[in-house]
Design an enzyme around this catalytic site. Structure first.
Site, PDB file in Angstrom:
ATOM      1  N   LYS A  82     -15.785  -7.119   6.550  1.00  0.00           N
ATOM      2  CA  LYS A  82     -14.514  -7.966   6.632  1.00  0.00           C
ATOM      3  C   LYS A  82     -13.984  -8.368   7.791  1.00  0.00           C
ATOM      4  CE  LYS A  82     -12.160  -6.238   2.217  1.00  0.00           C
ATOM      5  NZ  LYS A  82     -10.897  -5.753   1.738  1.00  0.00           N
ATOM      6  N   HIS A 139       0.977  -1.138  -0.053  1.00  0.00           N
ATOM      7  CA  HIS A 139       0.040  -0.050  -0.002  1.00  0.00           C
ATOM      8  C   HIS A 139       0.986   1.143   0.170  1.00  0.00           C
ATOM      9  CE1 HIS A 139      -3.009  -2.670   2.029  1.00  0.00           C
ATOM     10  NE2 HIS A 139      -3.491  -2.360   0.774  1.00  0.00           N
ATOM     11  N   ARG A 162      -2.415  -6.307  -8.460  1.00  0.00           N
ATOM     12  CA  ARG A 162      -1.253  -7.216  -8.171  1.00  0.00           C
ATOM     13  C   ARG A 162      -1.341  -8.410  -9.377  1.00  0.00           C
ATOM     14  NH1 ARG A 162      -2.730  -8.142  -2.262  1.00  0.00           N
ATOM     15  NH2 ARG A 162      -4.587  -8.602  -3.482  1.00  0.00           N
ATOM     16  N   SER A 195      -3.317  -7.660   2.730  1.00  0.00           N
ATOM     17  CA  SER A 195      -3.636  -7.570   4.088  1.00  0.00           C
ATOM     18  C   SER A 195      -4.052  -8.730   4.829  1.00  0.00           C
ATOM     19  CB  SER A 195      -4.512  -6.394   4.222  1.00  0.00           C
ATOM     20  OG  SER A 195      -4.250  -5.108   4.106  1.00  0.00           O
TER      21      SER A 195
END
Length: 164
Positions: A45, A21, A94, A132
């Protein structure tokens, strides 16, 4: 477009913020005169850190960037963009699956607000593997996170999981 006067935003849950990030943030901050890091609540989440904690950690990790503001948000990112004068959304991609998802989001955001465009950045190769969720799992299992997240975030993860 030269970027003059453009306000960009990079949104995410950032639970936790990784070097992947911060790589995207540093590069976007060099492209745009103002970058807002929009930290989203995203309760489904089940974040490790509260929204206030994630905002505080991001501010500490990004303190060296004078043209970057860290702001919490809830709701649609296009509404956040409208409220803050944002015309460019920055996204990190990514993989091909990331690109497909982000392309769908970019098209939907453009449908919702014609004044918002999306710029996608690939991570630097040394951070392309980071996510993450991977970092959370690593921290939960007692792994070393110091090399994958900024120092204040590593300390917070160690404290959260009862490690020193």
């Amino acid at each position: 477009m030269t970027g003059d006067g453009v306000i960009a935003a990079y949104s995410g849950t950032f639970d936790p913020m990784t070097y992947g990030h911060t790589d995207i943030i540093h590069r976007a901050a060099a492209m745009f005169p103002k970058l807002i890091v929009a930290v989203g609540e995203n309760l489904p989440k089940g974040p490790v850190f509260s929204l206030d904690e994630r905002v505080a950690l991001a501010r500490e990790a990004l303190a060296d960037l004078p043209n970057v503001d860290v702001v919490p948000f809830t709701g649609l990112v296009v509404d956040f963009a409208s409220d803050h004068g944002v015309t460019v959304l920055v996204r990190g991609v990514r993989s091909v699956s990331d690109f497909d998802y982000e392309k769908q989001m970019a098209v939907m955001n453009r449908y919702l607000s014609e004044s918002v465009d999306t710029v996608m950045l690939a991570p630097s190769k040394e951070f392309a593997h980071l996510s993450s969720s991977l970092v959370r799992e690593l921290a939960r299992l007692g792994g070393k996170v110091d090399g994958v997240v900024p120092e204040p975030i590593a300390k917070a993860l160690h404290a959260h999981y009862g490690r020193t």
